[in-house]
Design an enzyme around this catalytic site. Structure first.
Site, PDB file in Angstrom:
ATOM      1  N   SER A 135       0.857  -1.182   0.000  1.00  0.00           N
ATOM      2  CA  SER A 135       0.000   0.000   0.000  1.00  0.00           C
ATOM      3  C   SER A 135       0.892   1.231   0.000  1.00  0.00           C
ATOM      4  O   SER A 135       2.022   1.198   0.522  1.00  0.00           O
ATOM      5  CB  SER A 135      -0.896   0.008   1.240  1.00  0.00           C
ATOM      6  OG  SER A 135      -1.483   1.289   1.433  1.00  0.00           O
ATOM      7  N   TYR A 148      -1.170   0.171  10.396  1.00  0.00           N
ATOM      8  CA  TYR A 148      -1.386  -0.372   9.047  1.00  0.00           C
ATOM      9  C   TYR A 148      -0.181  -0.091   8.163  1.00  0.00           C
ATOM     10  O   TYR A 148       0.343  -0.989   7.502  1.00  0.00           O
ATOM     11  CB  TYR A 148      -2.650   0.225   8.436  1.00  0.00           C
ATOM     12  CG  TYR A 148      -2.850  -0.152   6.979  1.00  0.00           C
ATOM     13  CD1 TYR A 148      -3.183  -1.458   6.631  1.00  0.00           C
ATOM     14  CD2 TYR A 148      -2.700   0.786   5.970  1.00  0.00           C
ATOM     15  CE1 TYR A 148      -3.365  -1.819   5.300  1.00  0.00           C
ATOM     16  CE2 TYR A 148      -2.881   0.445   4.640  1.00  0.00           C
ATOM     17  CZ  TYR A 148      -3.209  -0.854   4.307  1.00  0.00           C
ATOM     18  OH  TYR A 148      -3.378  -1.207   2.992  1.00  0.00           O
TER      19      TYR A 148
END
Length: 245
Positions: A135, A148
């Site tokens: 990501s 995250y």
């Protein structure tokens, strides 16, 4: 198309979003696909859609024993796509120890265990491919979602380490780093402001489509990318980064 004829692929988190698009594209190009997810109904729906080229295996990737069971039930695979992941864009004080552990378990430990379980057999058969879904949060600092981003940054380092560890044995390992992509998960998280959010952070003024990300994954899984190893391909349409890390 028969680009992946005779190949078996395991796609984690394949019952929705980017994973579903990846599974569809691999099957359309001739691969037999092991579809992983937690929802048996969605898994059965995808298997039916893909016909004889798919089977479903359920597993909770936060449980290490279930990750290893998934590897065992998948059997020999030629292509491993570590797509499954969770994200909670909470500030650090609102992130519990359990939240932290779950992000690392699913986003980082599960790929680690699957690679450890499946790559040795790839090497014995002469080669294989691993594609890890990262990501842009792995490389862009933000005021929320630190855990995250950390879990995905760790996955990117593992990607490069595995490329070095296994490359000489015929196994290529690469990653894909998408920006915001239109999936059920992002729509639930951002809601009706999704398009406005995309216009604010993306120079193309729109959010990505799962098939656009799947195109990159499938390219990395195939022989057209045979000289690419240890690379994380960024696919974000020109995302504006205020705090690169």
């Amino acid at each position: 198309m028969s680009e992946f004829a005779g190949k078996t692929a395991l796609v984690t988190g394949a019952t929705a979003g980017i994973g579903r698009a990846v599974a569809r594209q691999l099957a359309a190009r001739g691969a037999d696909v092991v579809v992983h997810g937690r929802d048996a109904q969605r898994g059965a729906s995808l298997v039916e859609e893909l016909g004889g080229r798919a089977r479903f295996v359920a597993a909770d990737l936060s449980d290490a024993s279930q990750v290893l069971r998934l590897a065992a039930e998948a059997g020999p695979v030629d292509i491993l796509v570590n797509n499954a992941g969770i994200y909670d864009f909470a500030p650090t004080p609102a992130t519990t120890a359990a939240d932290f552990d779950r992000h690392l378990a699913i986003n980082t430990r599960a790929p680690f265990l699957l690679v450890g379980a499946l790559v040795p057999a790839m090497i014995e058969r002469g080669g294989g491919v691993v594609v890890n879904m990262s990501s842009t949060s792995a490389t862009m600092a933000a005021p929320v979602g630190a855990v995250y981003g950390a879990s995905k940054a760790a996955l990117e380092l593992l990607t490069k380490s595995w490329a070095t560890e296994f490359g000489a044995s015929g196994v290529r390992v690469n990653g894909v780093s998408p920006g915001p992509t239109r999936t059920d998960g992002t729509e639930r998280m951002i809601g009706d402001n999704l398009d406005a959010f995309a216009q604010q952070i993306n120079v193309r003024g729109r959010i990505g489509d799962p098939d656009e990300i799947a195109d990159v994954v499938v390219f990395l899984a195939g022989e057209r990318s045979s000289y690419i190893n240890g690379t994380v391909v960024v696919a974000h349409g020109g995302e504006r980064s205020l705090l690169p890390v």
